[in-house]
Design an enzyme around this catalytic site. Sequence first.
Site, PDB file in Angstrom:
ATOM      1  N   PRO A  77       0.795  -1.234   0.000  1.00 49.74           N
ATOM      2  CA  PRO A  77       0.000   0.000   0.000  1.00 49.74           C
ATOM      3  C   PRO A  77       0.827   1.284   0.000  1.00 49.74           C
ATOM      4  O   PRO A  77       1.835   1.398   0.704  1.00 49.74           O
ATOM      5  CB  PRO A  77      -0.829  -0.133   1.281  1.00 49.74           C
ATOM      6  CG  PRO A  77      -0.994  -1.605   1.458  1.00 49.74           C
ATOM      7  CD  PRO A  77       0.313  -2.189   1.009  1.00 49.74           C
ATOM      8  N   CYS A  78       0.352   2.252  -0.779  1.00 48.16           N
ATOM      9  CA  CYS A  78       1.059   3.517  -0.968  1.00 48.16           C
ATOM     10  C   CYS A  78       0.696   4.621   0.028  1.00 48.16           C
ATOM     11  O   CYS A  78       1.529   5.495   0.290  1.00 48.16           O
ATOM     12  CB  CYS A  78       0.801   4.044  -2.378  1.00 48.16           C
ATOM     13  SG  CYS A  78       1.334   2.938  -3.693  1.00 48.16           S
ATOM     14  N   PRO A  79      -0.544   4.665   0.571  1.00 50.36           N
ATOM     15  CA  PRO A  79      -0.931   5.800   1.411  1.00 50.36           C
ATOM     16  C   PRO A  79       0.025   6.139   2.552  1.00 50.36           C
ATOM     17  O   PRO A  79       0.162   7.323   2.890  1.00 50.36           O
ATOM     18  CB  PRO A  79      -2.313   5.388   1.933  1.00 50.36           C
ATOM     19  CG  PRO A  79      -2.873   4.531   0.842  1.00 50.36           C
ATOM     20  CD  PRO A  79      -1.689   3.744   0.339  1.00 50.36           C
ATOM     21  N   PHE A  81       3.054   6.521   2.550  1.00 52.53           N
ATOM     22  CA  PHE A  81       4.177   7.318   2.071  1.00 52.53           C
ATOM     23  C   PHE A  81       3.767   8.415   1.087  1.00 52.53           C
ATOM     24  O   PHE A  81       4.600   9.211   0.653  1.00 52.53           O
ATOM     25  CB  PHE A  81       5.196   6.399   1.385  1.00 52.53           C
ATOM     26  CG  PHE A  81       5.552   5.194   2.198  1.00 52.53           C
ATOM     27  CD1 PHE A  81       6.360   5.306   3.316  1.00 52.53           C
ATOM     28  CD2 PHE A  81       5.053   3.940   1.872  1.00 52.53           C
ATOM     29  CE1 PHE A  81       6.680   4.204   4.086  1.00 52.53           C
ATOM     30  CE2 PHE A  81       5.358   2.823   2.637  1.00 52.53           C
ATOM     31  CZ  PHE A  81       6.175   2.951   3.751  1.00 52.53           C
TER      32      PHE A  81
END
Length: 412
Positions: A77-79, A81
């Site tokens: 998951p990206c959120p 960073f």
Amino acid sequence: MNAFDAVEICAGAGGQALGLEKAGFEHALAVELDSNACNTLRANRPSWKIAEGDVADESVWRPVDYQGVSLLAGGVPCPPFSIAGKQLGANDERDLFAWAVNQVEVVQPRALLLENVRGLSMPRFAGYRQHVLDHLTELGYIAEWRLLQASDFGVPQLRPRFILVALKAEDAPYFHWPETQPPPPNVGATLVDLMAAGGWRWAERWSRKADRIAPTIVGGSKKHGGADLGPTRAKRAWDEMAVDAMGVADAAPSADKPKDHKPKLTCEMVARIQGWSDKYEWEFTGRKTSKYRQIGNAFPPPVAHAVGAAIIRAFKHEGSRREFENTEHDSVYRALRASDGFVTPERLMKISRLDDPAELERRIGLLSRDFHVEIQTEGTKTRYKLGDFKAFTGQQDHARNDLFLQYRARIS
């Protein structure tokens, strides 16, 4: 049988999976939380083993069962960073980057490939990145980070992705980051045939206005509702290309649309901008918003293909040998980590080659967001000691477990 097998975690709807397959990997397993994305994976590759659920839950899959696999890959998951978010890093219940790196010790793959957003490359996460590199070194791997632009690999979109590749010592010297390709076609040239598919006779005229590559496609999350083409700046860029970015269309413009019509993109159009094409064929299942989210959150297949092929070349020891870059991301972190006890600010500044006490305080503050930093005060004297990493790496008592269950319905 294919000599190069892969386990992919947080596989999404298959962008990375398809690229790795094109490079020569065969999936032994793909793990994904979202049921819609799992349905898409099953529809396209019925023979693959798909594990649906929380990747960190051993009832979903057991990493030890895949010990010795050629490649452990994932788009965690990206959120945690993302520049557009709060950049909570190790304090975000969605953060699985550290957990994924920890699985290297269990799975012992020949190589590791993880991708994430550009935000992970920022100074905010210097200590986090350094911890990852140091941990992989302890496990016997040589690792390197690189920021790659999707537009350098034939994808008509900006989309910077921050990539971590780690290989065992015997293969690492042969890994070379893939060479960039000629510039991709612009949005108009990429989509003109799809824009004309409904009979709109002004598609060619529209295509001449869409004369640049696309801003980064943002798939969004379940938390933030329906589909649109991103934040304000992205919408402004789309508007300059005569695209209505406030939603996604069900179909291409019809024949009766006027010449000044500003069309919305369809999911098929967004998929092409993400790198799916005749060379990378794929079918997305589910309703429109779900399809858009699957497409928008994906790793472009051509980029995954290029990196995967570079890893296989390293496995085969093709090309010349090289030295991996031993980039020091955070000298303050390393100075604290090398110390057995508390360290004075003066000592830290000397080791880290810093001149400004305020900069040291800032760096300590950033580190304290991802690590427990102990502070010892005696009169006017202050000393620091680096404590444990806050990130979830599989601990049963970590706050991530309860938070994940609490917010699971909106995690994507």
